[in-house]
Scaffold this motif. Structure first.
Motif: not given
Length: 386
Positions: A117-131, A133-142
């Protein structure tokens, strides 16, 4: 920040009309009289809502992804229409109430949705996975909590909905499709397994010798391998084959009430509340992993480690594909994916068909050691060839 349903609708139309797609198609019309609203699902060419009203708020019952189109009339004049278009819009995907396995099963679907969809995603996740996920999916705002200052055009909840009898939050019951593709159904994607690739960042080998990782514990009794001698004999067999056996469970022991489970004798203790990067490091260099229908099995899948999965209470379709799936169909099995069985996540001893009988938890009690050893020999033969 308030949840999207509590915000002023984020998009502005003419004549005081406001709208957005935060959990359904939502419209707010001033009380000035004689409105007509039609809402369509474009993909099915279905008119899903049509009503005359003086003003007020409208929200569709269906809150998962749908290709919405609405048109608004005032008296006999069409004054506004809008087709859902996520491109370059801010979109919130909320999955923070899910377990570790849920997150790992779903995150690659979120990335696919972003690309499609070419959208800007903010993804609300568990605190212990936030860091991680940011390493592996840098284009999503976790993030693990929402901050002020961002108005979302659309919001989707990617969670297990236990009592969604009218299918308002997902188009199909999670038990029917399985956890591995459930997020795709909510996000309007083809029901294809999508693995997050955690092999792209390489860590150093933790030990020189060949080793196998295991995880023997889980969040409820039905998830355990309840054969009392199972893990003991598996560890003994692996050590005779020359492997070191590394236990990666979060806790040294766990349980509730009448049942407790401990690290198997002979396994090396790497238990503890360790960083996910450390677990990834162990799994990257393991010859293979043996686990249950729980978070560490999903992490091994993300890493690309060969997996023997032991589970009787889930059907094969519930988890990712692996040629080494251990399930005994000669006894009661797969209740977690039976739409006649309602999971009670608060009941540690949930066994919907045979609770408090001699057959309780027979799905895993009757997974034999030899059945598991057969898969171990198969996976060893394959890994020795690679």
């Amino acid at each position: 920040m308030n949840s999207p349903e509590d915000q002023l609708f984020s998009q502005e139309g003419p004549l005081g009309i406001r709208f957005d797609f935060n959990e359904g198609c939502r419209l707010s019309l001033p009380y000035s009289g004689e409105w007509t609203v039609n809402i369509w699902d474009i993909d099915t060419q279905c008119l899903i809502f049509s009503q005359k009203l003086d003003g007020g708020v409208i929200q569709t019952r269906k809150k998962y992804y749908m290709n919405f189109f609405f048109e608004i009339w005032k008296k006999e004049e069409k004054v506004f229409s809008h087709k859902l278009n996520l491109r370059e819009k801010f979109v919130l995907i909320n999955m923070d109430k899910g377990g570790i396995g849920d997150h790992l099963a779903w995150v690659a679907h979120v990335e696919h949705f972003r690309k499609q969809h070419g959208c800007n995603i903010t993804c609300l996740v568990r605190n212990d996975l936030e860091k991680v996920f940011k390493e592996y999916f840098p284009d999503i705002d976790f993030c693990s909590s929402l901050s002020e200052g961002k108005d979302f055009y659309a919001t989707y909840k990617v969670l297990i909905f236990y009592n969604d009898c009218d299918l308002e939050y997902s188009p199909i019951d999670y038990r029917e499709v399985g956890l591995v593709v459930y997020a795709a159904s909510i996000l309007g994607l083809p029901l294809t397994e999508r693995r997050p690739d955690f092999s792209c960042i390489t860590y150093n080998r933790p030990i020189a010798e060949r080793y196998v990782c295991i995880a023997t514990q889980a969040s409820s009794h039905c998830k355990f391998w309840n054969n009392p001698n199972g893990w003991l004999q598996v560890v003994e067999f692996l050590k005779k084959k020359g492997y070191r056996v590394i236990c990666l469970d979060k806790q040294l022991f766990s349980g509730h009430g009448r049942s407790w489970h401990y690290i198997p004798y002979g396994a090396e203790d790497e238990t503890g509340d360790r960083p996910f990067q450390e677990r990834i490091q162990w799994l990257q260099h393991a010859d293979f992993f043996i686990g249950l229908s729980s978070g560490l099995s999903w992490l091994a899948w993300a890493v690309g480690c060969p997996i023997i999965m032991i589970s009787g209470f889930t059907a094969e379709k519930n988890e990712f594909s692996t040629p080494w799936r251990v399930l005994n169909r000669n006894v009661c099995n797969s209740c977690a994916n039976d739409i006649r069985c309602q999971l009670d996540p608060t009941d540690y001893f949930w066994c919907p068909r045979h609770k408090n009988t001699e057959r309780e938890f027979e799905c895993s009690k009757n997974i034999s050691v030899n059945h598991v050893l057969m898969h171990i020999n198969s996976i060893i033969s394959k890994t020795l060839l690679t």
